[in-house]
Write a protein that holds these residues in place. Structure first.
Motif, PDB file in Angstrom:
ATOM      1  N   ASP A   1      31.703  -2.715 -53.629  1.00 57.64           N
ATOM      2  CA  ASP A   1      30.553  -2.231 -52.867  1.00 57.64           C
ATOM      3  C   ASP A   1      30.146  -3.147 -51.720  1.00 57.64           C
ATOM      4  OD1 ASP A   1      30.459  -0.109 -54.626  1.00 57.64           O
ATOM      5  OD2 ASP A   1      28.711  -0.850 -55.723  1.00 57.64           O
ATOM      6  N   ASN A   2      30.630  -4.370 -51.712  1.00 64.01           N
ATOM      7  CA  ASN A   2      30.141  -5.341 -50.731  1.00 64.01           C
ATOM      8  C   ASN A   2      31.236  -5.949 -49.864  1.00 64.01           C
ATOM      9  OD1 ASN A   2      27.102  -5.748 -51.247  1.00 64.01           O
ATOM     10  ND2 ASN A   2      28.028  -5.584 -53.272  1.00 64.01           N
ATOM     11  N   GLY A   3      32.308  -5.183 -49.656  1.00 64.70           N
ATOM     12  CA  GLY A   3      33.333  -5.590 -48.704  1.00 64.70           C
ATOM     13  C   GLY A   3      34.321  -6.624 -49.199  1.00 64.70           C
TER      14      GLY A   3
ATOM     15  N   ALA B   1      39.479  -6.747 -51.550  1.00 66.38           N
ATOM     16  CA  ALA B   1      40.732  -7.503 -51.574  1.00 66.38           C
ATOM     17  C   ALA B   1      40.714  -8.593 -52.644  1.00 66.38           C
ATOM     18  CB  ALA B   1      41.011  -8.116 -50.201  1.00 66.38           C
ATOM     19  N   ARG B   2      39.535  -8.945 -53.153  1.00 68.32           N
ATOM     20  CA  ARG B   2      39.427  -9.981 -54.184  1.00 68.32           C
ATOM     21  C   ARG B   2      39.292  -9.391 -55.588  1.00 68.32           C
ATOM     22  NH1 ARG B   2      35.979 -14.913 -52.885  1.00 68.32           N
ATOM     23  NH2 ARG B   2      37.192 -15.581 -54.680  1.00 68.32           N
ATOM     24  N   VAL B   3      39.400  -8.082 -55.725  1.00 65.48           N
ATOM     25  CA  VAL B   3      39.354  -7.448 -57.043  1.00 65.48           C
ATOM     26  C   VAL B   3      40.519  -7.889 -57.935  1.00 65.48           C
ATOM     27  CG1 VAL B   3      39.592  -5.206 -58.227  1.00 65.48           C
ATOM     28  CG2 VAL B   3      37.913  -5.487 -56.389  1.00 65.48           C
ATOM     29  N   PRO B   4      41.740  -8.066 -57.414  1.00 67.55           N
ATOM     30  CA  PRO B   4      42.846  -8.461 -58.294  1.00 67.55           C
ATOM     31  C   PRO B   4      42.606  -9.757 -59.059  1.00 67.55           C
ATOM     32  CG  PRO B   4      43.712  -7.641 -56.237  1.00 67.55           C
ATOM     33  CD  PRO B   4      42.219  -7.751 -56.060  1.00 67.55           C
ATOM     34  N   GLU B   5      41.766 -10.645 -58.549  1.00 64.75           N
ATOM     35  CA  GLU B   5      41.447 -11.894 -59.248  1.00 64.75           C
ATOM     36  C   GLU B   5      40.788 -11.628 -60.598  1.00 64.75           C
ATOM     37  OE1 GLU B   5      38.821 -13.955 -56.604  1.00 64.75           O
ATOM     38  OE2 GLU B   5      40.303 -13.988 -54.983  1.00 64.75           O
ATOM     39  N   LEU B   6      40.218 -10.444 -60.759  1.00 61.86           N
ATOM     40  CA  LEU B   6      39.519 -10.099 -61.990  1.00 61.86           C
ATOM     41  C   LEU B   6      40.465  -9.550 -63.058  1.00 61.86           C
ATOM     42  CD1 LEU B   6      36.424  -8.394 -60.336  1.00 61.86           C
ATOM     43  CD2 LEU B   6      36.654 -10.769 -61.100  1.00 61.86           C
TER      44      LEU B   6
ATOM     45  N   THR C   1      30.462  -5.830 -63.783  1.00 65.92           N
ATOM     46  CA  THR C   1      29.538  -5.831 -62.646  1.00 65.92           C
ATOM     47  C   THR C   1      30.179  -6.472 -61.426  1.00 65.92           C
ATOM     48  OG1 THR C   1      27.653  -5.909 -64.150  1.00 65.92           O
ATOM     49  CG2 THR C   1      27.252  -6.560 -61.870  1.00 65.92           C
ATOM     50  N   GLU C   2      30.908  -7.568 -61.631  1.00 67.96           N
ATOM     51  CA  GLU C   2      31.574  -8.248 -60.515  1.00 67.96           C
ATOM     52  C   GLU C   2      32.615  -7.329 -59.867  1.00 67.96           C
ATOM     53  OE1 GLU C   2      32.331 -11.276 -57.766  1.00 67.96           O
ATOM     54  OE2 GLU C   2      30.660 -10.974 -59.161  1.00 67.96           O
ATOM     55  N   TYR C   3      33.330  -6.585 -60.675  1.00 65.89           N
ATOM     56  CA  TYR C   3      34.336  -5.637 -60.172  1.00 65.89           C
ATOM     57  C   TYR C   3      33.700  -4.664 -59.177  1.00 65.89           C
ATOM     58  CZ  TYR C   3      37.701  -1.711 -60.562  1.00 65.89           C
ATOM     59  OH  TYR C   3      38.583  -0.686 -60.314  1.00 65.89           O
TER      60      TYR C   3
END
Length: 161
Positions: free
Chosen positions: A45-47, A50-55, A38-40
């Motif tokens: 979806d919410n701009g 760029a912080r997806v790689p942290e997951l 869900t966080e991914y």
């Protein structure tokens, strides 16, 4: 009485090789992996793409119709570029299925429907993408589950000409 015709059998696409033992997954693990998935999509979806790689794990990989990204540097480059695009998405996740392989390893398959638009609302009401995420997860020494490998299996894509 008129004879009924048999409906033609439709073949379904098999996107994962594994059978998942959903009964062997604890509620805590299911909650952790569902939160990760869900966080991914929330970040996309919410701009915050760029912080997806942290997951992802440091050696994590993403494979999809737009190529393969391996390792943190490639993931950061690709998701930073995605964050700069003027595209709006809304991902709907369903049919989340998981299996635990070891204390720190799990796999999953997640169905997604994606609505894609450029510019401002109103957005389309028909989905643009239907896909399956075929995932491998790994829990780090910090106790946090991350994506080790995500493969996107496209089932339908209206965004491509």
């Amino acid at each position: 009485m008129a004879a009924t015709q048999a409906r033609p059998r439709r073949e379904t696409m098999l996107v994962a090789d594994s059978q998942f033992d959903y009964l062997g997954v604890s509620p805590e693990l299911r909650a952790d992996l569902t939160a990760l998935c869900t966080e991914y999509v929330w970040r996309l979806d919410n701009g915050h793409a760029a912080r997806v790689p942290e997951l992802f794990t440091e050696d994590g990989a993403w494979t999809g119709p737009w190529g393969v990204m391996r390792g943190r540097a490639e993931l950061e480059k690709a998701w930073t570029a995605r964050a700069q695009r003027d595209v709006r998405t809304r991902h709907m996740l369903t049919n989340l299925r998981f299996v635990r392989h070891a204390e720190d390893r799990a796999s999953g398959q997640v169905s997604q429907i994606v609505f894609v638009a450029n510019g401002d609302a109103p957005f389309p009401t028909d989905p643009n993408i239907i896909a399956e995420n075929i995932d491998d997860y790994r829990r780090g020494g910090d106790g946090i589950w991350r994506l080790e490998n995500r493969r996107i299996a496209m089932l339908a894509d209206k965004t491509q000409p």
